[in-house]
Design a protein around this motif. Structure first.
Motif, PDB file in Angstrom:
ATOM      1  N   UNK A  66     -31.943 -32.340 -33.756  1.00 26.25           N
ATOM      2  CA  UNK A  66     -31.425 -31.219 -34.544  1.00 26.25           C
ATOM      3  C   UNK A  66     -30.398 -30.423 -33.733  1.00 26.25           C
ATOM      4  N   UNK A  67     -30.750 -30.078 -32.502  1.00 25.83           N
ATOM      5  CA  UNK A  67     -29.823 -29.319 -31.656  1.00 25.83           C
ATOM      6  C   UNK A  67     -28.546 -30.079 -31.375  1.00 25.83           C
ATOM      7  N   UNK A  68     -28.671 -31.362 -31.093  1.00 28.01           N
ATOM      8  CA  UNK A  68     -27.492 -32.182 -30.799  1.00 28.01           C
ATOM      9  C   UNK A  68     -26.603 -32.335 -32.024  1.00 28.01           C
ATOM     10  N   UNK A  69     -27.230 -32.590 -33.174  1.00 31.77           N
ATOM     11  CA  UNK A  69     -26.440 -32.772 -34.393  1.00 31.77           C
ATOM     12  C   UNK A  69     -25.643 -31.532 -34.745  1.00 31.77           C
ATOM     13  N   UNK A 103     -13.023 -35.963 -35.497  1.00 35.85           N
ATOM     14  CA  UNK A 103     -13.981 -36.320 -36.547  1.00 35.85           C
ATOM     15  C   UNK A 103     -14.990 -37.363 -36.059  1.00 35.85           C
ATOM     16  N   UNK A 104     -14.694 -37.985 -34.921  1.00 36.15           N
ATOM     17  CA  UNK A 104     -15.684 -38.881 -34.299  1.00 36.15           C
ATOM     18  C   UNK A 104     -16.976 -38.132 -34.000  1.00 36.15           C
ATOM     19  N   UNK A 105     -16.848 -36.855 -33.656  1.00 38.97           N
ATOM     20  CA  UNK A 105     -18.043 -36.059 -33.355  1.00 38.97           C
ATOM     21  C   UNK A 105     -18.927 -35.895 -34.581  1.00 38.97           C
ATOM     22  N   UNK A 165     -21.173 -38.951 -34.755  1.00 38.91           N
ATOM     23  CA  UNK A 165     -22.280 -38.821 -33.818  1.00 38.91           C
ATOM     24  C   UNK A 165     -23.306 -37.795 -34.319  1.00 38.91           C
ATOM     25  N   UNK A 166     -22.800 -36.683 -34.871  1.00 41.04           N
ATOM     26  CA  UNK A 166     -23.707 -35.670 -35.402  1.00 41.04           C
ATOM     27  C   UNK A 166     -24.574 -36.223 -36.521  1.00 41.04           C
ATOM     28  N   UNK A 167     -23.956 -37.023 -37.409  1.00 40.30           N
ATOM     29  CA  UNK A 167     -24.717 -37.636 -38.487  1.00 40.30           C
ATOM     30  C   UNK A 167     -25.763 -38.607 -37.973  1.00 40.30           C
ATOM     31  N   UNK A 168     -25.443 -39.322 -36.910  1.00 47.22           N
ATOM     32  CA  UNK A 168     -26.407 -40.274 -36.330  1.00 47.22           C
ATOM     33  C   UNK A 168     -27.632 -39.556 -35.772  1.00 47.22           C
ATOM     34  N   UNK A 169     -27.460 -38.319 -35.328  1.00 49.87           N
ATOM     35  CA  UNK A 169     -28.618 -37.554 -34.861  1.00 49.87           C
ATOM     36  C   UNK A 169     -29.603 -37.299 -36.000  1.00 49.87           C
ATOM     37  N   UNK A 170     -29.088 -36.927 -37.163  1.00 46.24           N
ATOM     38  CA  UNK A 170     -29.970 -36.679 -38.296  1.00 46.24           C
ATOM     39  C   UNK A 170     -30.520 -37.989 -38.860  1.00 46.24           C
ATOM     40  N   UNK A 171     -29.761 -39.069 -38.727  1.00 45.99           N
ATOM     41  CA  UNK A 171     -30.290 -40.385 -39.088  1.00 45.99           C
ATOM     42  C   UNK A 171     -31.444 -40.755 -38.163  1.00 45.99           C
ATOM     43  N   UNK A 223     -27.892 -44.295 -27.939  1.00 48.46           N
ATOM     44  CA  UNK A 223     -26.470 -44.365 -27.644  1.00 48.46           C
ATOM     45  C   UNK A 223     -25.626 -43.816 -28.794  1.00 48.46           C
ATOM     46  N   UNK A 224     -26.037 -44.102 -30.030  1.00 51.15           N
ATOM     47  CA  UNK A 224     -25.229 -43.719 -31.184  1.00 51.15           C
ATOM     48  C   UNK A 224     -25.363 -42.254 -31.563  1.00 51.15           C
ATOM     49  N   UNK A 225     -26.271 -41.528 -30.928  1.00 48.74           N
ATOM     50  CA  UNK A 225     -26.289 -40.085 -31.180  1.00 48.74           C
ATOM     51  C   UNK A 225     -25.231 -39.375 -30.342  1.00 48.74           C
TER      52      UNK A 225
END
Length: 245
Positions: free
Chosen positions: A129-132, A222-224, A227-233, A68-70
């Motif tokens: 990676x693609x989503x982030x 900047x919310x995006x 979410x982008x950072x959560x993908x790499x997390x 969800x958080x990605x």
């Protein structure tokens, strides 16, 4: 024939797994699963603990929260606002949202051909990676459109990367967190394991649904980036927790 041999071997493995579970102290009680609490002889308890059910529960719960958080809950629910922030009027934002959902639907067909071929782990890697990247670029182009309102190409680029994000998610992270509980739990507790996965999804979805309006109203595009950072997390956690085989 090779097909019959494979079928017999798989059947024998299932029978052996069932015999192992019946001879252990494995419990389908939810608290017992979460804390690895078992009753029985020392040998039975040792067998049950070998299965590491509590660890599997934790992984399934966190996998769903990460899903969800990605960003998918924020993108699908607030995509009209995202397109509006990218410079599109209300009518175009609604049309883009509907078209994005259609792309989302058809992107799930990709996983039919890739999930078993590439494996769960690699599917989550390339998806994250693609989503982030897509989310960071969507946020950047959205901001550029706000700074240069007469240049519509920035808004079009932002919308394109939202489409890319949604399509990649539909081909990767949409399926794997739901498949994982059904594949890693022993047959004896598989139904309860799936329930733990739904529990994790409820936490992640509810938490994000409450925070999304606050984030979009306060920090806008900047919310995006969050979410982008959560993908790499998610990639980092995948490595550290050995989430998938």
């Amino acid at each position: 024939m090779r097909g019959e041999e494979d079928g017999d071997r798989e059947f024998n493995e299932i029978v052996a797994a069932l015999s192992y579970e019946e001879d252990s102290a494995l419990s389908s009680n939810y608290l017992s699963m979460f804390f690895d609490w078992y009753r029985g002889s020392e040998e039975q308890v040792a067998k049950a603990k070998k299965l590491h059910i509590a660890r599997r529960v934790q992984l399934c719960v966190w996998f769903q929260i990460i899903q969800e958080w990605i960003g998918i809950a924020g993108i699908t629910v607030y995509q009209i606002d995202i397109f509006s922030q990218a410079g599109f009027d209300s009518r175009k934002s609604q049309w883009l949202s509907g078209l994005n959902n259609i792309f989302y639907m058809f992107s799930t067909l990709i996983s039919v051909f890739t999930l078993d071929k590439w494996g769960r782990r690699f599917t989550c890697y390339w998806g994250a990676v693609g989503q982030g990247i897509a989310l960071f670029l969507a946020g950047g182009f959205s901001k550029a459109q706000q700074n240069h309102p007469n240049n519509k190409s920035f808004g079009a680029a932002a919308a394109a990367f939202v489409f890319i994000y949604t399509s990649v998610f539909g081909a990767t992270w949409l399926e794997v967190p739901w498949m994982y509980p059904a594949e890693v739990f022993p047959l004896e507790v598989r139904a309860q394991g799936n329930a733990w996965g739904v529990f994790g999804w409820s936490i992640g979805n509810g938490w994000l649904t409450l925070l999304c309006p606050v984030m979009f109203n306060s920090i806008h595009e900047r919310t995006l980036y969050i979410f982008g950072g959560c993908n790499f997390l998610g990639i980092h956690l995948n490595v550290k927790l050995n989430l998938l085989n």
